[in-house]
Design an enzyme around this catalytic site. Structure first.
Site: not given
Ligand SMILES: Nc1ncnc2c1ncn2[C@@H]1O[C@H](COP(=O)(O)OP(=O)(O)O)[C@@H](O)[C@H]1O
Ligand SMILES: C[C@@](O)(CCOP(=O)(O)O)CC(=O)O
Ligand SMILES: [Mg+2]
Length: 399
Positions: A146, A204
């Site tokens: 994200s 992040d």
């Molecule tokens: N390549 C991508 N294209 C579109 N949206 C994305 C992409 N990567 C991440 N996202 C957005 O970020 C969300 C995931 O974020 P999150 O739950 O914080 O997980 P993480 O950051 O750990 O991968 C996805 O559901 C989407 O909304």
């Molecule tokens: C749980 C947390 O510490 C990290 C979240 O990372 P991710 O979206 O799971 O990659 C939340 C934050 O720092 O905003």
């Molecule tokens: Mg995230």
């Protein structure tokens, strides 16, 4: 408004220690990965704004005239970036048809895109463009997809409209921005993270912007320039989860049981600080087994703490057990509840052990790979170099 075509990228991240605690003002140590998200922005001349997000199967186009209607109340607020504009978020949620509850993947990504686009351009001449994003990162698995997405959006919009200069010279293949420009990218990316995470710490997007390893405490970013080369195994349990939901769950638990949860967060803070101290020692004295013994113990204790605060998952317990059977130590990384874990490898861990462990984990249905950490932060890419990859990728994934 005229926009320049551009291609940017940003890395994912692994949190060594401090996930969740960092949302509550504690220290986190995080490091960029060699897995990146790429964003291509192309100008259009037909009055449309389009996004192609093949990783999450989302392809949408709007007329500029419909987007313009959402912006009647917007003033030039580019300097006011501390809080999300609640009125704009409300209008956008109505516009995309989600007024209640948590947003799904696609709605979160669209909302983050529209929020940054309209905040930057809504009070003036809005550009017609197509944004295409593709990523080497698994989405929603704890590796900061994200944030990499939000950093790419911010960098591309700012660069395409010359709010920040293009860092590329003719003879360079890729280019990085200066500190001031990176700060601007980071602050807009933080807005995108707020839309997707609800209440992000900012760690992040900081790693996605600056890359390398950094210490993060209450918005303060300290790059750790001298760190030992760590070998890390990344494992994706493939159990889906949402960071937003997990962060909210932890907050509820802290509110319900403060006298029990706050000492746990303090202990996580001490783990991050101790880990930083050991890593620093490892760069200025000969590395010994004792250093690794402490690093491994910190991983084990933190994993227990993360279970206590309610972000563990049986798939992560299995990961820890499988690696422990080979004498290796693992913890979840990111928000937990499934998603990814990291396993520390010692310099002397032989390839038979590594290959055997990876096989055991793949037999559990997990993805597993040894990764190199500390890659560069967001940058402008040379489109001649990356586009063929993008073409191959999109033909496999979309067609
Ligand atoms: N390549 C991508 N294209 C579109 N949206 C994305 C992409 N990567 C991440 N996202 C957005 O970020 C969300 C995931 O974020 P999150 O739950 O914080 O997980 P993480 O950051 O750990 O991968 C996805 O559901 C989407 O909304
Ligand atoms: C749980 C947390 O510490 C990290 C979240 O990372 P991710 O979206 O799971 O990659 C939340 C934050 O720092 O905003
Ligand atoms: Mg995230």
């Amino acid at each position: 408004m005229e926009v320049r075509d551009c291609l940017v990228s940003a890395p994912g991240k692994a949190i060594l220690h401090g996930e969740h605690a960092v949302v509550h003002g504690k220290v986190a140590l995080a490091v960029s990965l060699n897995l990146r998200t790429y964003l291509q922005l192309k100008a259009r001349s037909d009055g449309k704004v389009c996004i192609n997000l093949p990783n999450i199967d989302t392809f949408v186009c709007w007329e500029l005239s419909e987007l313009k209607q959402l912006t009647s109340f917007l003033s030039d607020k580019k300097e006011e970036m501390q809080r999300l504009d609640a009125e704009l978020v409300k209008r956008l949620r109505e516009f995309i048809g989600v007024t209640n509850g948590n947003l799904d993947s696609s709605a979160s990504a669209i909302l983050a895109f529209l929020y940054i686009y309209l905040s930057l351009f809504g009070s003036g001449d809005m550009p017609s463009l197509t944004v295409s994003v593709w990523s080497e990162l698994p989405t929603g698995a704890g590796l900061g997809s994200s944030a990499a997405y939000s950093v790419c959006l911010a960098a591309a919009f700012l660069c395409a409209t010359a709010n920040i200069p293009t860092p590329l010279k003719e003879w360079e293949q890729t280019g990085r921005w200066c500190q001031e420009d990176l700060e601007l990218i980071n602050s807009w990316a933080f807005q995108g993270e707020k839309i997707i995470h609800g209440n992000p710490s900012g760690v992040d997007n900081a790693v996605g912007t600056w890359g390398g390893m950094l210490r993060f405490l209450a918005g303060k970013i300290i790059p750790l320039s001298r760190v030992p080369l760590l070998r890390i195994l990344l494992t994706n349990t493939k159990v889906p989860r949402s960071t937003k939901v997990l962060v909210a769950r932890v907050k509820d638990k802290i509110n319900k049981l403060p006298s029990i949860m706050i000492p746990v967060l303090d202990s996580v803070d001490a783990i991050s600080c101790t880990c930083e101290k050991v890593l620093t020692e490892m760069t200025c004295e000969p590395i010994t087994g004792d250093h690794y013994n402490i690093l491994e113990e910190l991983i084990d204790i933190n994993q227990h703490h993360l279970n206590v605060i309610g972000v563990g998952h049986p798939s992560l317990d299995t990961l820890c057990q499988v690696t422990a059977a080979r004498g290796l130590h693992s913890k979840l990384t990111g928000a937990g509840g499934g998603g990814c874990g990291i396993t520390l490898l010692r310099p002397e861990t032989d390839s038979t052990t590594v290959q055997g462990t990876m096989k055991d984990l793949r037999d559990c249905g997990y993805d597993c790979w040894e990764t190199s950490i500390g890659g560069p932060g967001c940058r402008k890419e040379d489109s001649r170099r990356v586009r063929p990859l993008w073409r191959i990728w999109i033909s496999i994934t979309v067609l």
